[in-house]
Design a protein around this motif. Structure first.
Motif, PDB file in Angstrom:
ATOM      1  N   ARG A  60       0.840  -1.197   0.000  1.00  0.00           N
ATOM      2  CA  ARG A  60       0.000   0.000   0.000  1.00  0.00           C
ATOM      3  C   ARG A  60       0.875   1.246   0.000  1.00  0.00           C
ATOM      4  O   ARG A  60       1.773   1.392   0.830  1.00  0.00           O
ATOM      5  N   GLY A 201      -2.758   3.790  -3.330  1.00  0.00           N
ATOM      6  CA  GLY A 201      -2.981   2.551  -4.058  1.00  0.00           C
ATOM      7  C   GLY A 201      -1.803   1.615  -3.895  1.00  0.00           C
ATOM      8  O   GLY A 201      -1.083   1.676  -2.890  1.00  0.00           O
ATOM      9  N   PRO A 225      -4.980   2.407  -8.438  1.00  0.00           N
ATOM     10  CA  PRO A 225      -5.335   3.437  -7.458  1.00  0.00           C
ATOM     11  C   PRO A 225      -6.447   2.967  -6.533  1.00  0.00           C
ATOM     12  O   PRO A 225      -7.315   2.184  -6.908  1.00  0.00           O
ATOM     13  N   LYS A 226      -6.401   3.461  -5.303  1.00  0.00           N
ATOM     14  CA  LYS A 226      -7.450   3.158  -4.333  1.00  0.00           C
ATOM     15  C   LYS A 226      -8.492   4.280  -4.421  1.00  0.00           C
ATOM     16  O   LYS A 226      -8.239   5.408  -4.033  1.00  0.00           O
TER      17      LYS A 226
END
Length: 389
Positions: A60, A201, A225-226
């Motif tokens: 992360r 992300g 991407p988050k």
């Protein structure tokens, strides 16, 4: 045999009737929905040797976290060289500033010399009438007097030049301004050589290895991407009159063999059928065309804790259920009119919005402040309050 056939037909009819009887007529169920997402390919923005920051695969990352560098050493050397050149130039400009005072002092001394030579010339001229001094002595005194006059004029011109050179503050002078622009550009270039995570992300895949020579545009990493967790369901066009943005839904996931139910709400109905995005779009110009009911994508925003939503892989299948009896549900798109959206404010448009400086600009300002403080301390130790930097 006939009895068996009749029995099987009867069981089939009963099964069909039971299937439809078990269907919830007060709900819409879409079993062709999936977790939507996107991936980003991060490319090289310069030519040079790549230096990766460890192995960040599947880890992360926060937005702005460094993933790699491209040729950082050359840029760092350029920044160091420009900093030393700026220090030397600031010292030279301070000398120019102090030179003005030196010129004034020299002019004062030469004005005294002019006054002394004038008195000497008058005295020798009066003595020459009595033949107490020779004519040569008078001529020599006259030459010294005129020489002092010319030196005064030279000092006046030098004072004008010094005044012109010191008209601006030191940081606003052309030579210093040019160096500041070059130093600022070097910091900006260094930022361009740093490959950062564009969003929160994780890195899914590396396309390069450490130490590889890359060129502008080369693929470096595949980044996921988050973002907000979005579900995309393909709804039959005949069912669209039952769907409206902000309608609540239930989303059921079967990841890891467990049934998990999430709450969600409809964000939007995509104004285009899924066939429009197909690689081979359908041809409707044929005279034998048969109408096939199309499906339209509907986007749904999932709600839940970050930990729970992170368990849903992108592309995994889910089931969406919409309760038609809920009071918040609208049975027709024309049933209610939405209020006109408010005009965006200047802050929303980005006009005169107080945005923080980018990191490279903050580093440039910090480094410049350090150099100026060092130069100012050195100046005050020699001649305080003489020049403005």
């Amino acid at each position: 045999m006939k009895f068996v056939i009749k029995l099987l037909c009867g069981l089939s009819v009963v099964g069909v009737i039971a299937y439809f009887a078990m269907q919830d007529t007060n709900a819409l169920v879409f079993d062709n929905a999936y977790i939507s997402g996107r991936t980003l390919t991060i490319t090289a923005n310069n030519n040079g040797r790549l230096e990766l920051i460890g192995n960040l695969k599947d880890k992360r990352l926060k937005k702005g976290q460094i993933i790699a560098y491209v040729n950082p050493t050359i840029n760092e050397l350029e920044i160091d060289e420009l900093q030393e050149e700026l220090r030397l130039s600031l010292n030279e400009e301070l000398k120019t500033c102090l030179q003005k005072d030196v010129t004034v002092l020299k002019r004062t001394v030469e004005e005294l010399d002019l006054e002394l030579s004038q008195k000497k010339l008058k005295r020798l001229t009066s003595l020459s009438k009595t033949a107490a001094v020779s004519d040569e002595a008078v001529d020599q005194a006259d030459i010294e007097f005129h020489r002092s006059q010319q030196l005064i004029k030279i000092r006046e011109k030098e004072h004008q030049i010094d005044t012109l050179d010191n008209h601006f503050e030191i940081l606003q002078r052309p030579r210093i301004s040019l160096l500041l622009a070059r130093l600022k550009k070097a910091f900006f270039t260094r930022e361009q050589l740093i490959i950062r995570a564009p969003y929160d992300g994780y890195v899914y895949e590396y396309y390069v290895y450490n130490g590889q020579q890359v060129e502008l545009g080369d693929k470096l990493v595949l980044f996921v991407p988050k973002e907000d967790m979005i579900v995309e369901a393909n709804v039959l066009e005949s069912k669209l009159d039952m769907i409206r943005p902000n309608d609540p839904v239930e989303v059921t996931s079967f990841v890891f063999g467990k049934e998990r139910i999430f709450e969600g709400s409809i964000i939007s109905v995509v104004p285009s059928a899924t066939s429009t995005f197909a690689g081979l779009p359908r041809n409707i110009s044929d005279s034998n065309w048969v109408k096939v009911e199309q499906r339209v994508p509907v986007r749904i925003l999932l709600q839940g804790s970050e930990k729970e939503l992170d368990m849903l892989p992108i592309g995994s299948s889910v089931e969406v259920k919409m309760n038609l009896e809920q009071p918040t549900h609208y049975t027709s798109v024309q049933a209610s009119s939405e209020p006109e959206p408010a005009a965006p404010t200047e802050l929303q448009l980005g006009i005169n919005a107080a945005e923080p400086d980018p990191k490279w600009l903050r580093e440039y300002k910090d480094r410049l402040s350090l150099i100026i403080d060092e130069t100012r301390k050195a100046q005050e130790a020699v001649s305080p309050n003489e020049c403005v930097i």
